[in-house]
Design a protein around this motif. Structure first.
Motif, PDB file in Angstrom:
ATOM      1  N   ALA A 227     -38.794 -20.716  12.111  1.00  0.00           N
ATOM      2  CA  ALA A 227     -37.385 -20.515  11.095  1.00  0.00           C
ATOM      3  C   ALA A 227     -36.370 -19.944  10.990  1.00  0.00           C
ATOM      4  O   ALA A 227     -36.631 -18.493  12.213  1.00  0.00           O
ATOM      5  CB  ALA A 227     -38.290 -19.652   9.921  1.00  0.00           C
ATOM      6  N   ALA A 228     -35.359 -19.805  11.214  1.00  0.00           N
ATOM      7  CA  ALA A 228     -33.983 -19.418  11.198  1.00  0.00           C
ATOM      8  C   ALA A 228     -33.805 -19.432   9.932  1.00  0.00           C
ATOM      9  O   ALA A 228     -33.425 -20.301   9.048  1.00  0.00           O
ATOM     10  CB  ALA A 228     -33.027 -20.486  12.441  1.00  0.00           C
ATOM     11  N   LEU A 229     -32.749 -18.244   9.168  1.00  0.00           N
ATOM     12  CA  LEU A 229     -32.369 -18.119   8.446  1.00  0.00           C
ATOM     13  C   LEU A 229     -31.003 -17.349   9.254  1.00  0.00           C
ATOM     14  O   LEU A 229     -30.824 -16.724   9.411  1.00  0.00           O
ATOM     15  CB  LEU A 229     -33.218 -16.704   7.625  1.00  0.00           C
ATOM     16  CG  LEU A 229     -34.404 -17.315   6.824  1.00  0.00           C
ATOM     17  CD1 LEU A 229     -35.056 -15.580   6.477  1.00  0.00           C
ATOM     18  CD2 LEU A 229     -34.113 -18.356   6.416  1.00  0.00           C
ATOM     19  N   LEU A 230     -29.747 -18.193   8.141  1.00  0.00           N
ATOM     20  CA  LEU A 230     -28.676 -17.584   8.608  1.00  0.00           C
ATOM     21  C   LEU A 230     -27.732 -16.791   7.069  1.00  0.00           C
ATOM     22  O   LEU A 230     -27.729 -16.769   6.171  1.00  0.00           O
ATOM     23  CB  LEU A 230     -27.785 -19.284   8.529  1.00  0.00           C
ATOM     24  CG  LEU A 230     -26.221 -18.585   9.356  1.00  0.00           C
ATOM     25  CD1 LEU A 230     -25.800 -18.314  10.364  1.00  0.00           C
ATOM     26  CD2 LEU A 230     -25.668 -20.090   8.744  1.00  0.00           C
ATOM     27  N   HIS A 231     -27.362 -15.897   7.263  1.00  0.00           N
ATOM     28  CA  HIS A 231     -27.334 -14.448   6.382  1.00  0.00           C
ATOM     29  C   HIS A 231     -25.688 -14.092   7.003  1.00  0.00           C
ATOM     30  O   HIS A 231     -25.069 -13.906   8.465  1.00  0.00           O
ATOM     31  CB  HIS A 231     -27.640 -13.001   6.511  1.00  0.00           C
ATOM     32  CG  HIS A 231     -29.069 -13.220   6.425  1.00  0.00           C
ATOM     33  ND1 HIS A 231     -30.078 -12.738   5.022  1.00  0.00           N
ATOM     34  CD2 HIS A 231     -30.426 -13.600   6.705  1.00  0.00           C
ATOM     35  CE1 HIS A 231     -30.642 -12.961   5.058  1.00  0.00           C
ATOM     36  NE2 HIS A 231     -31.667 -13.443   6.753  1.00  0.00           N
ATOM     37  N   SER A 232     -24.759 -14.253   5.881  1.00  0.00           N
ATOM     38  CA  SER A 232     -23.356 -14.213   5.760  1.00  0.00           C
ATOM     39  C   SER A 232     -23.174 -12.457   5.748  1.00  0.00           C
ATOM     40  O   SER A 232     -23.449 -12.289   4.699  1.00  0.00           O
ATOM     41  CB  SER A 232     -22.941 -14.686   4.279  1.00  0.00           C
ATOM     42  OG  SER A 232     -21.205 -14.684   4.220  1.00  0.00           O
ATOM     43  N   PHE A 233     -22.021 -12.377   6.094  1.00  0.00           N
ATOM     44  CA  PHE A 233     -22.186 -10.779   6.357  1.00  0.00           C
ATOM     45  C   PHE A 233     -20.798 -10.514   5.178  1.00  0.00           C
ATOM     46  O   PHE A 233     -19.957  -9.368   4.574  1.00  0.00           O
ATOM     47  CB  PHE A 233     -20.993 -10.195   7.226  1.00  0.00           C
ATOM     48  CG  PHE A 233     -22.331  -9.918   8.615  1.00  0.00           C
ATOM     49  CD1 PHE A 233     -23.193  -9.412   8.524  1.00  0.00           C
ATOM     50  CD2 PHE A 233     -22.333 -10.024   9.660  1.00  0.00           C
ATOM     51  CE1 PHE A 233     -24.164  -9.205   9.511  1.00  0.00           C
ATOM     52  CE2 PHE A 233     -22.481 -10.201  11.009  1.00  0.00           C
ATOM     53  CZ  PHE A 233     -23.827  -9.466  10.454  1.00  0.00           C
ATOM     54  N   ALA A 234     -20.123 -11.830   4.708  1.00  0.00           N
ATOM     55  CA  ALA A 234     -19.134 -11.674   3.684  1.00  0.00           C
ATOM     56  C   ALA A 234     -19.289 -11.266   2.658  1.00  0.00           C
ATOM     57  O   ALA A 234     -18.530  -9.566   1.734  1.00  0.00           O
ATOM     58  CB  ALA A 234     -18.686 -12.899   3.239  1.00  0.00           C
ATOM     59  N   PRO A 235     -20.790 -11.165   1.529  1.00  0.00           N
ATOM     60  CA  PRO A 235     -20.459  -9.461   0.662  1.00  0.00           C
ATOM     61  C   PRO A 235     -21.088  -8.680   1.032  1.00  0.00           C
ATOM     62  O   PRO A 235     -19.758  -7.538   0.615  1.00  0.00           O
ATOM     63  CB  PRO A 235     -21.868 -10.305   0.500  1.00  0.00           C
ATOM     64  CG  PRO A 235     -22.381 -11.370   0.461  1.00  0.00           C
ATOM     65  CD  PRO A 235     -21.544 -11.984   2.174  1.00  0.00           C
ATOM     66  N   THR A 236     -21.055  -8.047   2.115  1.00  0.00           N
ATOM     67  CA  THR A 236     -21.103  -6.412   2.226  1.00  0.00           C
ATOM     68  C   THR A 236     -19.828  -6.203   2.692  1.00  0.00           C
ATOM     69  O   THR A 236     -19.117  -5.540   2.574  1.00  0.00           O
ATOM     70  CB  THR A 236     -21.706  -6.244   3.864  1.00  0.00           C
ATOM     71  OG1 THR A 236     -23.464  -7.002   4.123  1.00  0.00           O
ATOM     72  CG2 THR A 236     -22.138  -5.107   4.525  1.00  0.00           C
ATOM     73  N   LEU A 237     -19.228  -7.365   3.626  1.00  0.00           N
ATOM     74  CA  LEU A 237     -17.489  -6.800   3.744  1.00  0.00           C
ATOM     75  C   LEU A 237     -17.453  -7.037   2.341  1.00  0.00           C
ATOM     76  O   LEU A 237     -15.771  -6.577   2.288  1.00  0.00           O
ATOM     77  CB  LEU A 237     -16.879  -7.962   4.182  1.00  0.00           C
ATOM     78  CG  LEU A 237     -17.598  -8.264   6.196  1.00  0.00           C
ATOM     79  CD1 LEU A 237     -17.786  -9.572   6.805  1.00  0.00           C
ATOM     80  CD2 LEU A 237     -17.412  -6.715   6.823  1.00  0.00           C
ATOM     81  N   ARG A 238     -17.362  -7.217   1.505  1.00  0.00           N
ATOM     82  CA  ARG A 238     -16.529  -7.152  -0.399  1.00  0.00           C
ATOM     83  C   ARG A 238     -17.060  -6.512  -0.739  1.00  0.00           C
ATOM     84  O   ARG A 238     -16.472  -5.876  -1.664  1.00  0.00           O
ATOM     85  CB  ARG A 238     -16.917  -8.673  -0.739  1.00  0.00           C
ATOM     86  CG  ARG A 238     -16.945  -9.736  -0.259  1.00  0.00           C
ATOM     87  CD  ARG A 238     -16.709 -11.401  -1.701  1.00  0.00           C
ATOM     88  NE  ARG A 238     -17.778 -10.640  -1.744  1.00  0.00           N
ATOM     89  CZ  ARG A 238     -18.133 -11.821  -1.587  1.00  0.00           C
ATOM     90  NH1 ARG A 238     -17.789 -12.891  -0.704  1.00  0.00           N
ATOM     91  NH2 ARG A 238     -19.538 -12.415  -1.845  1.00  0.00           N
TER      92      ARG A 238
END
Ligand SMILES: [Zn+2]
Ligand SMILES: [Zn+2]
Length: 255
Positions: A227-238
């Motif tokens: 399984a591959a899950l893609l997580h965005s850093f955008a929320p953390t960067l915000r």
């Protein structure tokens, strides 16, 4: 194969030959002292990768069936195909009881509930209320987390790119979450950051500047697969806190 005549494959051939030369020496050392091991291999692996020394270090693990080398694996699809064949071993060498959380493997039989898939070893069944579970013995082959981690480090390329198939599949499940379009990510190289032994599976963690790709291999519920899950850093960067849910996923059951 067309190994001969391809300049790119020369280091691979040399590494293989070198590995073949080292194996008898390792065997002899083990015969003299059964506890002989290569203690520095594990610690050194992440840093020596790419320096050419890693194939030598891992020779004992690759003698049975030579795994494809990192140089031959470039895209996420390729990596997935390679990992699919290792699901059973990944599961067997993963953490299957709470007593294994800090490393090692239990020497007791491992049992798992037929309904909720919780697993633990026979020793530890004494410490938990198991009456509500239907426990069955798990048929497991040899369990060797150290050897399996080494195989993953060897097999997984240092950097992967999203190929069109993977990007399309991720795009299909993508949710809007400050993530760049998945297609844009296909120009980014995801770099291997960690290999982690987890409950029922192993995780390969790849990152770019803007996103993280967590590839799990082993148990997927009651089945096995990758399984591959893609997580965005955008929320953390915000500045948002807390666990970041995946924005896209890709599941490949084995068989
Ligand atoms: Zn246990
Ligand atoms: Zn249960």
């Amino acid at each position: 194969s067309d190994l001969a005549g391809n300049a790119m494959s020369l280091p691979v051939v040399l590494a293989t030959q070198l590995a073949a030369l080292c194996v008898p020496a390792y065997r002899r050392a083990q015969k003299r002292d059964p506890s002989f091991a290569l203690p520095t291999v594990q610690a050194a692996l992440p840093s020596v990768r790419g320096a050419g020394a890693v194939d030598v270090a891992a020779a004992p693990a690759t003698t049975a069936a030579p795994a494809p080398t990192a140089a031959e694996l470039q895209t996420m699809s390729d990596l997935f195909q390679a990992l699919l064949g290792l699901c059973d071993e990944a599961f067997a060498s993963s953490i299957l009881c709470t007593c294994e959380s800090s490393g090692g493997t239990t020497d007791a039989e491992v049992v798992r509930c037929r309904h909720c898939w919780v697993s633990l070893c026979r020793h530890c069944t004494k410490h938990f209320a198991t009456a509500s579970h239907t426990l069955e013995t798990l048929p497991l082959s040899a369990r060797d987390p150290t050897a399996f981690e080494r195989r993953l480090w060897l097999l997984a390329p240092m950097a992967i790119q999203l190929d069109r198939t993977s990007a399309a599949e991720l795009e299909r499940t993508a949710t809007a979450s400050g993530m760049p379009a998945i297609g844009d990510l296909s120009h980014e190289a995801f770099h291997l950051q960690r290999v982690v032994r987890e409950r029922g599976s192993w995780r390969l963690q790849y990152t770019t500047q803007v996103a993280q790709l967590r590839i799990s291999i082993g148990a997927l519920g009651d089945a096995k697969g990758v399984a591959a899950l893609l997580h965005s850093f955008a929320p953390t960067l915000r500045g948002e806190r807390g666990a970041v849910p995946p924005v896209a996923r890709l599941l490949l059951p084995s068989s």
